[in-house]
Design a protein around this motif. Structure first.
Motif, PDB file in Angstrom:
ATOM      1  N   PRO A  41      39.251  43.691  39.603  1.00 54.01           N
ATOM      2  CA  PRO A  41      39.332  42.494  39.777  1.00 54.01           C
ATOM      3  C   PRO A  41      40.460  41.805  39.669  1.00 54.01           C
ATOM      4  O   PRO A  41      40.981  40.873  40.423  1.00 54.01           O
ATOM      5  CB  PRO A  41      38.239  41.861  38.639  1.00 54.01           C
ATOM      6  CG  PRO A  41      37.332  42.985  38.557  1.00 54.01           C
ATOM      7  CD  PRO A  41      38.126  44.423  38.697  1.00 54.01           C
ATOM      8  N   CYS A  44      42.483  40.946  42.882  1.00 58.35           N
ATOM      9  CA  CYS A  44      42.370  39.795  43.622  1.00 58.35           C
ATOM     10  C   CYS A  44      43.029  38.698  42.895  1.00 58.35           C
ATOM     11  O   CYS A  44      43.316  37.694  43.491  1.00 58.35           O
ATOM     12  CB  CYS A  44      41.086  39.496  43.851  1.00 58.35           C
ATOM     13  SG  CYS A  44      40.046  41.198  44.625  1.00 58.35           S
ATOM     14  N   GLN A  45      42.965  38.607  41.473  1.00 57.17           N
ATOM     15  CA  GLN A  45      43.341  37.586  40.863  1.00 57.17           C
ATOM     16  C   GLN A  45      44.775  37.576  40.756  1.00 57.17           C
ATOM     17  O   GLN A  45      45.593  36.374  41.036  1.00 57.17           O
ATOM     18  CB  GLN A  45      42.831  37.742  38.997  1.00 57.17           C
ATOM     19  CG  GLN A  45      41.521  37.577  39.185  1.00 57.17           C
ATOM     20  CD  GLN A  45      41.170  38.332  37.688  1.00 57.17           C
ATOM     21  OE1 GLN A  45      41.720  39.046  36.964  1.00 57.17           O
ATOM     22  NE2 GLN A  45      40.160  37.435  37.144  1.00 57.17           N
ATOM     23  N   ASN A  64      33.649  47.264  44.252  1.00 56.62           N
ATOM     24  CA  ASN A  64      32.002  47.116  43.611  1.00 56.62           C
ATOM     25  C   ASN A  64      31.937  45.662  43.649  1.00 56.62           C
ATOM     26  O   ASN A  64      32.587  44.787  44.043  1.00 56.62           O
ATOM     27  CB  ASN A  64      31.948  47.759  42.465  1.00 56.62           C
ATOM     28  CG  ASN A  64      33.133  47.112  41.647  1.00 56.62           C
ATOM     29  OD1 ASN A  64      33.651  46.103  41.312  1.00 56.62           O
ATOM     30  ND2 ASN A  64      33.738  47.868  40.418  1.00 56.62           N
ATOM     31  N   GLU A  65      30.905  45.204  42.886  1.00 62.48           N
ATOM     32  CA  GLU A  65      30.326  44.121  42.904  1.00 62.48           C
ATOM     33  C   GLU A  65      31.303  43.016  42.139  1.00 62.48           C
ATOM     34  O   GLU A  65      31.639  41.956  42.894  1.00 62.48           O
ATOM     35  CB  GLU A  65      28.891  43.968  42.178  1.00 62.48           C
ATOM     36  CG  GLU A  65      27.800  44.424  42.818  1.00 62.48           C
ATOM     37  CD  GLU A  65      27.922  46.074  42.579  1.00 62.48           C
ATOM     38  OE1 GLU A  65      28.659  46.469  41.818  1.00 62.48           O
ATOM     39  OE2 GLU A  65      26.685  46.576  42.882  1.00 62.48           O
ATOM     40  N   SER A  66      31.875  43.492  40.812  1.00 57.12           N
ATOM     41  CA  SER A  66      32.541  42.355  40.452  1.00 57.12           C
ATOM     42  C   SER A  66      33.921  42.255  41.166  1.00 57.12           C
ATOM     43  O   SER A  66      34.741  41.150  41.055  1.00 57.12           O
ATOM     44  CB  SER A  66      33.109  42.875  39.000  1.00 57.12           C
ATOM     45  OG  SER A  66      33.731  44.169  39.017  1.00 57.12           O
ATOM     46  N   GLU A  67      34.511  43.245  41.979  1.00 51.84           N
ATOM     47  CA  GLU A  67      35.778  43.109  42.840  1.00 51.84           C
ATOM     48  C   GLU A  67      35.523  42.387  43.837  1.00 51.84           C
ATOM     49  O   GLU A  67      36.531  41.290  44.247  1.00 51.84           O
ATOM     50  CB  GLU A  67      36.238  44.552  43.020  1.00 51.84           C
ATOM     51  CG  GLU A  67      36.745  45.503  42.048  1.00 51.84           C
ATOM     52  CD  GLU A  67      36.592  47.037  42.215  1.00 51.84           C
ATOM     53  OE1 GLU A  67      37.077  47.489  41.468  1.00 51.84           O
ATOM     54  OE2 GLU A  67      36.316  47.327  43.700  1.00 51.84           O
ATOM     55  N   ALA A  69      33.287  39.966  44.015  1.00 49.29           N
ATOM     56  CA  ALA A  69      33.070  38.744  44.012  1.00 49.29           C
ATOM     57  C   ALA A  69      34.269  37.774  43.222  1.00 49.29           C
ATOM     58  O   ALA A  69      34.615  36.861  43.612  1.00 49.29           O
ATOM     59  CB  ALA A  69      32.197  38.459  42.401  1.00 49.29           C
ATOM     60  N   GLU A  70      35.493  38.765  42.757  1.00 49.76           N
ATOM     61  CA  GLU A  70      36.507  38.107  42.346  1.00 49.76           C
ATOM     62  C   GLU A  70      37.384  37.966  43.654  1.00 49.76           C
ATOM     63  O   GLU A  70      38.138  36.697  43.729  1.00 49.76           O
ATOM     64  CB  GLU A  70      37.192  39.083  41.479  1.00 49.76           C
ATOM     65  CG  GLU A  70      38.513  38.390  40.810  1.00 49.76           C
ATOM     66  CD  GLU A  70      38.099  37.193  39.957  1.00 49.76           C
ATOM     67  OE1 GLU A  70      38.937  36.034  40.118  1.00 49.76           O
ATOM     68  OE2 GLU A  70      37.148  37.335  39.222  1.00 49.76           O
ATOM     69  N   LYS A  73      36.054  34.606  45.033  1.00 50.00           N
ATOM     70  CA  LYS A  73      36.724  33.469  44.204  1.00 50.00           C
ATOM     71  C   LYS A  73      38.024  33.088  44.614  1.00 50.00           C
ATOM     72  O   LYS A  73      38.396  32.070  44.746  1.00 50.00           O
ATOM     73  CB  LYS A  73      36.419  33.875  42.811  1.00 50.00           C
ATOM     74  CG  LYS A  73      35.350  33.307  42.235  1.00 50.00           C
ATOM     75  CD  LYS A  73      35.119  33.627  40.631  1.00 50.00           C
ATOM     76  CE  LYS A  73      36.556  34.100  39.704  1.00 50.00           C
ATOM     77  NZ  LYS A  73      35.943  34.070  38.340  1.00 50.00           N
ATOM     78  N   GLU A  79      31.037  33.500  45.148  1.00 55.30           N
ATOM     79  CA  GLU A  79      30.799  34.848  44.479  1.00 55.30           C
ATOM     80  C   GLU A  79      29.714  35.612  45.000  1.00 55.30           C
ATOM     81  O   GLU A  79      29.256  36.565  44.742  1.00 55.30           O
ATOM     82  CB  GLU A  79      30.886  34.538  43.034  1.00 55.30           C
ATOM     83  CG  GLU A  79      31.958  34.283  42.374  1.00 55.30           C
ATOM     84  CD  GLU A  79      32.205  34.070  40.718  1.00 55.30           C
ATOM     85  OE1 GLU A  79      31.656  35.262  40.121  1.00 55.30           O
ATOM     86  OE2 GLU A  79      32.338  33.124  40.204  1.00 55.30           O
ATOM     87  N   LEU A  81      27.767  37.961  46.987  1.00 54.94           N
ATOM     88  CA  LEU A  81      28.215  39.116  47.976  1.00 54.94           C
ATOM     89  C   LEU A  81      28.084  39.140  49.440  1.00 54.94           C
ATOM     90  O   LEU A  81      28.870  39.553  49.888  1.00 54.94           O
ATOM     91  CB  LEU A  81      27.779  40.507  47.127  1.00 54.94           C
ATOM     92  CG  LEU A  81      28.010  40.570  45.500  1.00 54.94           C
ATOM     93  CD1 LEU A  81      27.576  41.933  44.924  1.00 54.94           C
ATOM     94  CD2 LEU A  81      29.690  40.494  45.414  1.00 54.94           C
TER      95      LEU A  81
END
Length: 104
Positions: A41, A44-45, A64-67, A69-70, A73, A79, A81
């Motif tokens: 993540p 992306c930030q 993955n899901e958290s990556e 979503a980030e 964002k 977020e 998917l």
């Protein structure tokens, strides 16, 4: 030069975005397939600009899901998917075309 598919981890964006751009240009010019993994993540930030400079060359984006979503964002897409996946797939490509088919 014999490879038809090139895969890179997003972590490489933290050390040498120009190398990834050069690789992306080479892959696009040779009509090969470029794959990128978001990797974490924080890419992306904190490395959004280098990531976006490589995205026009990316044929397949992994995360993955958290990556994902980030990434959504960071792009202002939210977020969800399914929304992130569709918007990422619709990003402009340098080649202007979908990825090439695999060799026979």
């Amino acid at each position: 030069t014999a490879a038809n598919i090139v895969y890179c981890a997003g972590f490489f964006l933290t050390v040498s975005p120009p190398t990834m751009i050069a690789l992306g240009k080479h892959v696009a010019e040779k009509h090969k397939t470029f794959c990128l993994n978001l990797s974490a993540p924080f890419i992306c930030q904190f490395f959004k600009d280098p990531l976006l400079s490589v995205m026009p060359y990316v044929d397949f984006l992994f995360g993955n899901e958290s990556e994902a979503a980030e990434f959504g964002k960071a792009m202002g897409w939210g977020e969800e998917l399914d929304v992130v996946a569709l918007k990422a797939a619709a990003m402009p490509k340098e080649s202007g075309s979908p990825p090439p088919p695999p060799p026979p």
